[in-house]
Enzyme design. Structure first.
Site, PDB file in Angstrom:
ATOM      1  N   LYS A 107       5.170  58.338  -2.503  1.00  0.00           N
ATOM      2  CA  LYS A 107       4.656  59.192  -1.431  1.00  0.00           C
ATOM      3  C   LYS A 107       4.582  60.611  -1.961  1.00  0.00           C
ATOM      4  O   LYS A 107       5.365  61.001  -2.829  1.00  0.00           O
ATOM      5  CB  LYS A 107       5.580  59.150  -0.203  1.00  0.00           C
ATOM      6  CG  LYS A 107       4.881  59.496   1.086  1.00  0.00           C
ATOM      7  CD  LYS A 107       4.111  58.297   1.625  1.00  0.00           C
ATOM      8  CE  LYS A 107       3.418  58.597   2.934  1.00  0.00           C
ATOM      9  NZ  LYS A 107       2.890  57.360   3.552  1.00  0.00           N
TER      10      LYS A 107
HETATM   11  P1  NAD Z   1      -3.070  61.899  11.444  1.00  0.00           P
HETATM   12  O1  NAD Z   1      -2.747  63.193  10.823  1.00  0.00           O
HETATM   13  O2  NAD Z   1      -4.477  61.422  11.435  1.00  0.00           O
HETATM   14  O3  NAD Z   1      -2.549  61.878  12.967  1.00  0.00           O
HETATM   15  C1  NAD Z   1      -1.242  62.175  13.331  1.00  0.00           C
HETATM   16  C2  NAD Z   1      -1.198  62.286  14.853  1.00  0.00           C
HETATM   17  O4  NAD Z   1       0.153  62.478  15.264  1.00  0.00           O
HETATM   18  C3  NAD Z   1      -1.981  63.465  15.412  1.00  0.00           C
HETATM   19  O5  NAD Z   1      -2.619  63.062  16.606  1.00  0.00           O
HETATM   20  C4  NAD Z   1      -0.886  64.498  15.728  1.00  0.00           C
HETATM   21  O6  NAD Z   1      -1.263  65.385  16.758  1.00  0.00           O
HETATM   22  C5  NAD Z   1       0.217  63.580  16.167  1.00  0.00           C
HETATM   23  N1  NAD Z   1       1.539  64.183  16.108  1.00  0.00           N
HETATM   24  C6  NAD Z   1       2.059  64.986  15.152  1.00  0.00           C
HETATM   25  N2  NAD Z   1       3.300  65.348  15.480  1.00  0.00           N
HETATM   26  C7  NAD Z   1       3.583  64.745  16.665  1.00  0.00           C
HETATM   27  C8  NAD Z   1       4.693  64.724  17.522  1.00  0.00           C
HETATM   28  N3  NAD Z   1       5.802  65.395  17.221  1.00  0.00           N
HETATM   29  N4  NAD Z   1       4.597  63.969  18.653  1.00  0.00           N
HETATM   30  C9  NAD Z   1       3.479  63.297  18.955  1.00  0.00           C
HETATM   31  N5  NAD Z   1       2.383  63.281  18.179  1.00  0.00           N
HETATM   32  C10 NAD Z   1       2.444  63.999  17.059  1.00  0.00           C
HETATM   33  O7  NAD Z   1      -2.104  60.818  10.734  1.00  0.00           O
HETATM   34  P2  NAD Z   1      -2.282  59.242  10.633  1.00  0.00           P
HETATM   35  O8  NAD Z   1      -2.895  58.934   9.332  1.00  0.00           O
HETATM   36  O9  NAD Z   1      -2.886  58.719  11.891  1.00  0.00           O
HETATM   37  O10 NAD Z   1      -0.755  58.791  10.517  1.00  0.00           O
HETATM   38  C11 NAD Z   1       0.063  58.546  11.673  1.00  0.00           C
HETATM   39  C12 NAD Z   1       1.249  57.698  11.260  1.00  0.00           C
HETATM   40  O11 NAD Z   1       0.776  56.477  10.684  1.00  0.00           O
HETATM   41  C13 NAD Z   1       2.163  58.314  10.202  1.00  0.00           C
HETATM   42  O12 NAD Z   1       3.493  57.909  10.417  1.00  0.00           O
HETATM   43  C14 NAD Z   1       1.647  57.708   8.911  1.00  0.00           C
HETATM   44  O13 NAD Z   1       2.615  57.724   7.869  1.00  0.00           O
HETATM   45  C15 NAD Z   1       1.345  56.312   9.389  1.00  0.00           C
HETATM   46  N6  NAD Z   1       0.423  55.564   8.549  1.00  0.00           N
HETATM   47  C16 NAD Z   1      -0.836  56.017   8.298  1.00  0.00           C
HETATM   48  C17 NAD Z   1      -1.697  55.261   7.504  1.00  0.00           C
HETATM   49  C18 NAD Z   1      -3.113  55.668   7.244  1.00  0.00           C
HETATM   50  O14 NAD Z   1      -3.856  54.870   6.666  1.00  0.00           O
HETATM   51  N7  NAD Z   1      -3.559  56.856   7.625  1.00  0.00           N
HETATM   52  C19 NAD Z   1      -1.245  54.054   6.961  1.00  0.00           C
HETATM   53  C20 NAD Z   1       0.037  53.613   7.237  1.00  0.00           C
HETATM   54  C21 NAD Z   1       0.852  54.375   8.047  1.00  0.00           C
END
Ligand code: NAD
Length: 417
Positions: A107
């Site tokens: 990461k």
């Molecule tokens: P992103 O940046 O597109 O979205 C994150 C979202 O979380 C946003 O809507 C933001 O406003 C919200 N957020 C941030 N802090 C917050 C809080 N304290 N309370 C509520 N909402 C909050 O990110 P993403 O890619 O959608 O990732 C979201 C989660 O999914 C993370 O844990 C990430 O590690 C995990 N994830 C993402 C992927 C991927 O392919 N993008 C794959 C596996 C896991």
């Protein structure tokens, strides 16, 4: 990690210890797998638009590369800390092993709020960070991807910077790239698609139909918003969604297409008309069939686990549930689909993207989704079977599968020298 929060590394190691105990893992193997293999911290300057120089801190951490090149996203977030990156790297190792793809776990992160930067500042920051971690990454060494706060455009800058240093184009150094430079069909939606496949399997297992189920989603970014759209299209009723500014709720269901358009137009959910407001904490406690944490770590803890009313928790986010909360949810009969399984669709299609790039042979979206479904359903059924055999919850079962695979690979390769 925000002040006062749980330490995700402590939680990740506790989850590992539970599986290691059950597997009766030899103490040497335990010592190897409990800590990251390589850690790089970088402090690097960026010239801002007004001529100032700012220095940013970034990380790239490889937890384990026994089963193949390291793989894992890059996070841009103001509260990110090194223990969080260590935990996220460790979870990537187990995730790749659960879905049985030939990668280790890594990461990366930069301590920055990307929303505060102009586009050109974001590009300079990304290019300099890429140069700084250039000694670790590469198509057969360590392959980054998007995570919180990073996008396909950021991946394009990483790919371009790495290619400039190499003197030739190296598309396979990152995944989650835009389609016109070697991205894969279906990658943007892959994490949400994978989640929906395992939610469907889980609802069948619990004898209810996902069509018509009620859903609450915390986090409305790539994964949360896409999950809302896919579930809405399948006929589920999305009753609440939230982002970092708070959430919106409608008992009879939100008009998801309108909410997506509103978020795209205004950048926020908070002033969406015709819905009630609620906090992120309240959203987690709503009566619903399916709760999807899709934001950050440590949202469901010993403090609120007793009040979670969902039948299924589908962990789109990494590390949203602490080990103490796991035990409470299990005793209360809440079916948790753990992160290393539930959100593995992203890394699975990243793997497909990497394979397509190396072969320079690209698949249709239908082929990508069919292969993704095969992998996710297969992994879900393997984990469920193990959970039933060993009488443990789904997280422990997923860890038993993953840790055993990585441990066996370590034994087969042997300890160098
Ligand atoms: P992103 O940046 O597109 O979205 C994150 C979202 O979380 C946003 O809507 C933001 O406003 C919200 N957020 C941030 N802090 C917050 C809080 N304290 N309370 C509520 N909402 C909050 O990110 P993403 O890619 O959608 O990732 C979201 C989660 O999914 C993370 O844990 C990430 O590690 C995990 N994830 C993402 C992927 C991927 O392919 N993008 C794959 C596996 C896991």
């Amino acid at each position: 990690m925000a002040p006062g929060q749980e330490n995700p590394l402590v939680n990740a190691q506790r989850q590992f210890d539970i599986a290691a105990d059950m597997l009766e893992l030899a103490s040497g193997l335990r010592k190897i797998l409990r800590v990251p293999q390589r850690e790089l911290t970088v402090n690097f300057p960026v010239k801002m638009d007004d001529g100032r120089i700012e220095v940013y801190t970034g990380y790239r951490i490889q937890h384990n590369i026994t089963r193949g090149p390291a793989k894992g996203g890059i996070r841009y977030h103001l509260d990110v800390g090194i223990d969080e990156v260590r935990a996220l790297a460790m979870w990537m190792t187990w995730k790749c092993a659960v879905v049985n793809i030939p990668y280790g776990g890594a990461k990366g992160a930069v301590v920055v709020d990307p929303k505060q930067l102009s586009l050109s500042e974001l590009e300079r920051l990304t290019r300099r960070y890429t140069s700084e971690i250039g000694l670790l990454i590469g198509p057969d060494k360590d392959i980054p991807a998007p995570d919180v706060g990073t996008t396909p455009q950021v991946m394009a800058w990483i790919m371009d910077t790495f290619s400039m240093h190499s003197g030739h184009t190296v598309p396979a150094v990152v995944t989650g790239k835009p389609l016109n430079i070697g991205g894969s069909q279906g990658r943007n939606e892959a994490t949400a698609h994978g989640l929906v496949y395992v939610l469907r399997e889980a609802s069948r297992h619990l004898s209810f139909d996902i069509t018509g189920a009620t859903v609450a989603i915390q986090g409305f970014g790539n994964v949360g918003a896409t999950s809302a759209r896919l579930l809405d299209e399948m006929g589920a009723t999305v009753i609440a969604v939230s982002d970092s500014g708070g959430g919106i709720y409608s008992r009879t269901g939100l008009p998801v297409a309108d909410v997506l358009a509103h978020k795209a137009r205004t950048g926020s959910l908070s002033d969406f008309p015709g819905a009630d407001r609620l906090t992120n904490e309240d959203l987690l406690q709503l009566p619903c069939d399916i709760l999807i944490p899709a934001a950050l770590e440590s949202q469901i803890t010993a403090r609120n686990a007793e009040r979670i009313k969902a039948r299924i928790v589908g962990e789109a986010a990494n590390g949203p549930t602490t080990p103490d909360a796991d035990a409470i949810l299990y005793n209360r009969g809440v079916f948790v689909i753990p992160d290393i399984l539930a959100n593995a669709g992203g890394v699975t299609v990243s793997y497909f993207e990497w394979v397509q790039g190396l072969q320079e042979f690209f698949w249709s979206e239908r082929e990508v989704n069919a292969q993704l479904e095969r992998v996710m359903v297969g992994a879900f059924q393997s984990v469920l079977r193990l959970a039933q055999e060993r009488r443990v919850h789904m997280r422990t079962a997923a860890y038993l599968l993953a840790v055993d695979r990585v441990a066996r690979s370590t034994v087969t390769r042997g300890i160098y020298p």
